[in-house]
Motif scaffolding. Structure first.
Motif, PDB file in Angstrom:
ATOM      1  N   THR A   1       3.316 -13.462   0.041  1.00  8.52           N
ATOM      2  CA  THR A   1       2.855 -12.112   0.367  1.00  8.52           C
ATOM      3  C   THR A   1       3.653 -11.532   1.522  1.00  8.52           C
ATOM      4  O   THR A   1       4.030 -10.355   1.508  1.00  8.52           O
ATOM      5  N   LEU A   2       3.919 -12.353   2.531  1.00 11.54           N
ATOM      6  CA  LEU A   2       4.712 -11.886   3.670  1.00 11.54           C
ATOM      7  C   LEU A   2       6.115 -11.501   3.226  1.00 11.54           C
ATOM      8  O   LEU A   2       6.699 -10.534   3.728  1.00 11.54           O
ATOM      9  N   GLY A   3       6.672 -12.250   2.258  1.00 10.72           N
ATOM     10  CA  GLY A   3       7.994 -11.913   1.738  1.00 10.72           C
ATOM     11  C   GLY A   3       8.014 -10.545   1.082  1.00 10.72           C
ATOM     12  O   GLY A   3       8.946  -9.755   1.272  1.00 10.72           O
ATOM     13  N   TRP A   4       6.970 -10.259   0.290  1.00 10.15           N
ATOM     14  CA  TRP A   4       6.862  -8.944  -0.353  1.00 10.15           C
ATOM     15  C   TRP A   4       6.730  -7.845   0.704  1.00 10.15           C
ATOM     16  O   TRP A   4       7.335  -6.775   0.584  1.00 10.15           O
ATOM     17  N   ILE A   5       5.949  -8.107   1.758  1.00  9.73           N
ATOM     18  CA  ILE A   5       5.765  -7.130   2.837  1.00  9.73           C
ATOM     19  C   ILE A   5       7.092  -6.830   3.512  1.00  9.73           C
ATOM     20  O   ILE A   5       7.451  -5.661   3.734  1.00  9.73           O
ATOM     21  N   VAL A   6       7.824  -7.863   3.866  1.00 12.10           N
ATOM     22  CA  VAL A   6       9.093  -7.686   4.568  1.00 12.10           C
ATOM     23  C   VAL A   6      10.067  -6.867   3.723  1.00 12.10           C
ATOM     24  O   VAL A   6      10.764  -5.982   4.237  1.00 12.10           O
ATOM     25  N   ALA A   7      10.107  -7.121   2.420  1.00 11.57           N
ATOM     26  CA  ALA A   7      10.991  -6.351   1.540  1.00 11.57           C
ATOM     27  C   ALA A   7      10.642  -4.865   1.592  1.00 11.57           C
ATOM     28  O   ALA A   7      11.524  -4.007   1.724  1.00 11.57           O
ATOM     29  N   GLY A   8       9.344  -4.537   1.507  1.00  7.38           N
ATOM     30  CA  GLY A   8       8.925  -3.140   1.550  1.00  7.38           C
ATOM     31  C   GLY A   8       9.222  -2.480   2.884  1.00  7.38           C
ATOM     32  O   GLY A   8       9.643  -1.315   2.938  1.00  7.38           O
ATOM     33  N   LEU A   9       9.018  -3.224   3.981  1.00  6.49           N
ATOM     34  CA  LEU A   9       9.280  -2.668   5.309  1.00  6.49           C
ATOM     35  C   LEU A   9      10.771  -2.420   5.517  1.00  6.49           C
ATOM     36  O   LEU A   9      11.157  -1.430   6.156  1.00  6.49           O
ATOM     37  N   ILE A  10      11.612  -3.300   4.987  1.00 11.03           N
ATOM     38  CA  ILE A  10      13.059  -3.089   5.104  1.00 11.03           C
ATOM     39  C   ILE A  10      13.477  -1.826   4.370  1.00 11.03           C
ATOM     40  O   ILE A  10      14.251  -1.010   4.886  1.00 11.03           O
ATOM     41  N   ILE A  11      12.942  -1.624   3.157  1.00  9.50           N
ATOM     42  CA  ILE A  11      13.274  -0.421   2.382  1.00  9.50           C
ATOM     43  C   ILE A  11      12.837   0.832   3.134  1.00  9.50           C
ATOM     44  O   ILE A  11      13.574   1.822   3.215  1.00  9.50           O
ATOM     45  N   GLY A  12      11.613   0.795   3.706  1.00 14.02           N
ATOM     46  CA  GLY A  12      11.130   1.939   4.457  1.00 14.02           C
ATOM     47  C   GLY A  12      11.908   2.172   5.734  1.00 14.02           C
ATOM     48  O   GLY A  12      12.246   3.318   6.084  1.00 14.02           O
TER      49      GLY A  12
ATOM     50  N   ILE B   1       3.717  13.018  -4.586  1.00 14.41           N
ATOM     51  CA  ILE B   1       2.746  13.829  -3.844  1.00 14.41           C
ATOM     52  C   ILE B   1       3.171  14.035  -2.391  1.00 14.41           C
ATOM     53  O   ILE B   1       2.453  14.683  -1.614  1.00 14.41           O
ATOM     54  N   GLY B   2       4.354  13.480  -2.015  1.00 13.43           N
ATOM     55  CA  GLY B   2       4.918  13.775  -0.702  1.00 13.43           C
ATOM     56  C   GLY B   2       4.675  12.749   0.382  1.00 13.43           C
ATOM     57  O   GLY B   2       4.779  13.083   1.566  1.00 13.43           O
ATOM     58  N   VAL B   3       4.378  11.503   0.027  1.00  8.28           N
ATOM     59  CA  VAL B   3       4.196  10.455   1.035  1.00  8.28           C
ATOM     60  C   VAL B   3       5.562   9.913   1.423  1.00  8.28           C
ATOM     61  O   VAL B   3       6.279   9.357   0.598  1.00  8.28           O
ATOM     62  N   ARG B   4       5.954  10.071   2.695  1.00 11.70           N
ATOM     63  CA  ARG B   4       7.240   9.569   3.173  1.00 11.70           C
ATOM     64  C   ARG B   4       7.117   8.075   3.476  1.00 11.70           C
ATOM     65  O   ARG B   4       6.139   7.624   4.032  1.00 11.70           O
ATOM     66  N   GLY B   5       8.167   7.335   3.117  1.00 12.10           N
ATOM     67  CA  GLY B   5       8.134   5.893   3.332  1.00 12.10           C
ATOM     68  C   GLY B   5       7.092   5.214   2.466  1.00 12.10           C
ATOM     69  O   GLY B   5       6.344   4.346   2.928  1.00 12.10           O
ATOM     70  N   ALA B   6       7.045   5.594   1.201  1.00 15.30           N
ATOM     71  CA  ALA B   6       5.995   5.092   0.307  1.00 15.30           C
ATOM     72  C   ALA B   6       6.011   3.575   0.193  1.00 15.30           C
ATOM     73  O   ALA B   6       4.962   2.927   0.189  1.00 15.30           O
ATOM     74  N   ALA B   7       7.205   2.964   0.088  1.00 14.15           N
ATOM     75  CA  ALA B   7       7.286   1.505  -0.047  1.00 14.15           C
ATOM     76  C   ALA B   7       6.694   0.802   1.160  1.00 14.15           C
ATOM     77  O   ALA B   7       6.037  -0.239   1.039  1.00 14.15           O
ATOM     78  N   ALA B   8       6.917   1.380   2.345  1.00  6.75           N
ATOM     79  CA  ALA B   8       6.353   0.797   3.563  1.00  6.75           C
ATOM     80  C   ALA B   8       4.831   0.913   3.549  1.00  6.75           C
ATOM     81  O   ALA B   8       4.120  -0.034   3.926  1.00  6.75           O
ATOM     82  N   TYR B   9       4.304   2.045   3.115  1.00  9.35           N
ATOM     83  CA  TYR B   9       2.850   2.194   2.996  1.00  9.35           C
ATOM     84  C   TYR B   9       2.277   1.196   1.995  1.00  9.35           C
ATOM     85  O   TYR B   9       1.199   0.633   2.196  1.00  9.35           O
ATOM     86  N   GLN B  10       3.015   0.969   0.911  1.00  9.15           N
ATOM     87  CA  GLN B  10       2.528   0.022  -0.090  1.00  9.15           C
ATOM     88  C   GLN B  10       2.446  -1.400   0.458  1.00  9.15           C
ATOM     89  O   GLN B  10       1.662  -2.217  -0.037  1.00  9.15           O
ATOM     90  N   SER B  11       3.217  -1.691   1.489  1.00  8.10           N
ATOM     91  CA  SER B  11       3.150  -3.025   2.086  1.00  8.10           C
ATOM     92  C   SER B  11       1.810  -3.275   2.771  1.00  8.10           C
ATOM     93  O   SER B  11       1.463  -4.422   3.060  1.00  8.10           O
ATOM     94  N   LEU B  12       1.021  -2.209   3.016  1.00 11.17           N
ATOM     95  CA  LEU B  12      -0.333  -2.400   3.537  1.00 11.17           C
ATOM     96  C   LEU B  12      -1.159  -3.256   2.580  1.00 11.17           C
ATOM     97  O   LEU B  12      -2.006  -4.049   2.999  1.00 11.17           O
TER      98      LEU B  12
END
Length: 424
Positions: free
Chosen positions: A149-160, A250-261
């Motif tokens: 799970t942490l690996g998936w989070i880190v990937a999303g945060l890097i993209i954002g 719908i205009g959410v900036r940094g969507a991948a980073a938000y998805q890491s929540l």
């Protein structure tokens, strides 16, 4: 009827724990590095329709359907799981790089399909490698799996953090995933040995292919669990295939980073899983997971980027319950239910049910649904999200009515150092 005694390590040493944690981290980092933003990439860079996006995600399902054959034939019968795992990832790294260089949907689809046929078996193999080293998987596995799970989070945060979504540079996600897959392929050859448990066993062609795990379906409770796993993945496909596109649209900036929540929530619930399973049991845990899917889609349907943005955030955070309470709990349930000689095949079977058959059907349904509610400036997302919400609730009702707690589960006998047995 007793299963053969199987040897397990006396305990998890710091080095072994680190190796297993790194394996899980990279396994899901590689997946999350490109999969979360795939829909947005295909729509923006290759001009793909909703149906084409679903077709691209369908490659995952085809790979998962093939996975039990690969795992059963190779890892359960002939070669150590960690070596099969390593070879698959090294070849997959090449295909991931080629997918990112494709300039049209057709070549991309071919590269992605080959990649997924190689990658999906590694999910079951990663579980098998881990379970083989654990004396008490129900209590120990969540603490290892949380690093995935942490690996998936880190990937999303890097993209954002690098702004690849807003900057139109999502092709770099494929380079990142390819590099991670190559590293993981090398690491696999330094993992603990996971020998084939079925070596030397005589059997039919079906058994040689690992299809003896299908015998688990003779149990009514496991059959209900299996069918529910297939069905719940139909609404799940809407989330995997279109959440990132929805958030960007719908205009959410940094969507991948938000998805890491969602993965942060997943990590917390993973750590709590041993406590929750012991208090709730498998039936309540699995049922809560299914109902959470329905709730999250309702929140997506009625949330917005204004005063109701909290609904979208809650829907994303619910991922911890949605995923852990059904999929991780289901993997543990399968490990407790299956005889030792088909452990890898059983994990491949449940991966086939979820990521294979279920998501395949879901992809075929979700794409046309999204296209049906397309508008000149996007989609009618409220209507789109209510479709999987209703489906998730119907699956939960089916499961509640037919699943029986503890039927057929093998109790783990007390183990001395390095020795364990499973009895039925």
């Amino acid at each position: 009827m007793s299963e053969p005694t199987q040897s397990r390590p006396a305990g998890l040493t710091p080095v072994l724990r680190t190796k297993l944690s790194a394996l899980m981290f990279l396994e899901f980092f590689v997946w999350g590095a490109w999969f979360v933003t795939l829909g947005t990439y295909l729509a923006g860079e290759l001009g793909a329709s909703g149906s084409q996006i679903s077709l691209a995600f369908l490659t995952q399902s085809l790979g998962a359907i093939i996975a039990p054959l690969v795992v059963g034939l190779v890892a359960d019968r002939f070669f150590p799981a960690q070596k099969v795992f390593g070879v698959l990832h090294l070849v997959a790294a090449v295909m991931m790089f080629l997918a990112g260089r494709a300039d049209a949907f057709g070549p991309f689809f071919v590269a992605a399909l080959v990649y997924m046929v190689l990658f999906m078996p590694t999910l079951a193999l990663a579980n098998s490698i881990s379970f083989n080293q654990l004396r008490d998987p129900e209590k120990q596995f969540p603490a290892i799996r949380v690093f995935g799970t942490l690996g998936w989070i880190v990937a999303g945060l890097i993209i954002g953090w690098l702004g690849w979504e807003q900057g139109g540079r999502l092709e770099l996600t494929f380079v990142m995933a390819a590099a991670g897959s190559a590293l993981l392929g090398v690491l696999a050859f330094f993992m603990p040995d996971t020998p084939p448990r079925g070596r030397g066993r005589q059997g039919s062609v079906g058994q040689l292919l690992g299809l003896d795990a299908l015998g688990l379906l003779k149990s009514r409770s496991y059959l209900v669990f299996f069918v529910s796993s297939v069905l719940i993945c139909i609404p799940l496909a809407f989330y995997y295939n279109f959440t990132n596109l929805y958030l960007n649209e719908i205009g959410v900036r940094g969507a991948a980073a938000y998805q890491s929540l969602g993965q942060m929530s997943e990590a917390l619930f993973l750590l709590a899983m041993p406590f929750l399973l012991s208090r709730l049991g498998f039936k309540k845990t699995l049922l809560i997971g299914m109902l959470a899917w329905g709730l999250r889609y309702v929140l997506f349907g009625f949330g917005d980027t204004g005063s109701l943005f909290w609904m979208i955030l809650v829907g994303l955070v619910l991922h911890g319950i949605c995923y852990d309470f059904f999929f991780v709990a289901g993997q543990i349930y399968t490990d407790k239910f299956a005889p030792a000689h088909v452990h890898s095949s059983a994990q491949g079977l449940i991966s086939m049910a979820t990521y294979g058959v279920g998501l395949l059907i879901g992809s075929l349904i979700s794409g046309p649904v999204v296209d049906a509610f397309a508008t000149a400036d996007g989609h009618r997302w409220t209507t789109v999200w209510l479709v999987p919400a209703v489906l998730a609730v119907l699956v939960a009702v089916f499961f509640l009515a037919l699943f029986r707690e503890d039927a057929g589960i093998r109790e783990t006998a007390p183990r001395g150092p390095g020795v364990g047995s499973r009895t039925s």
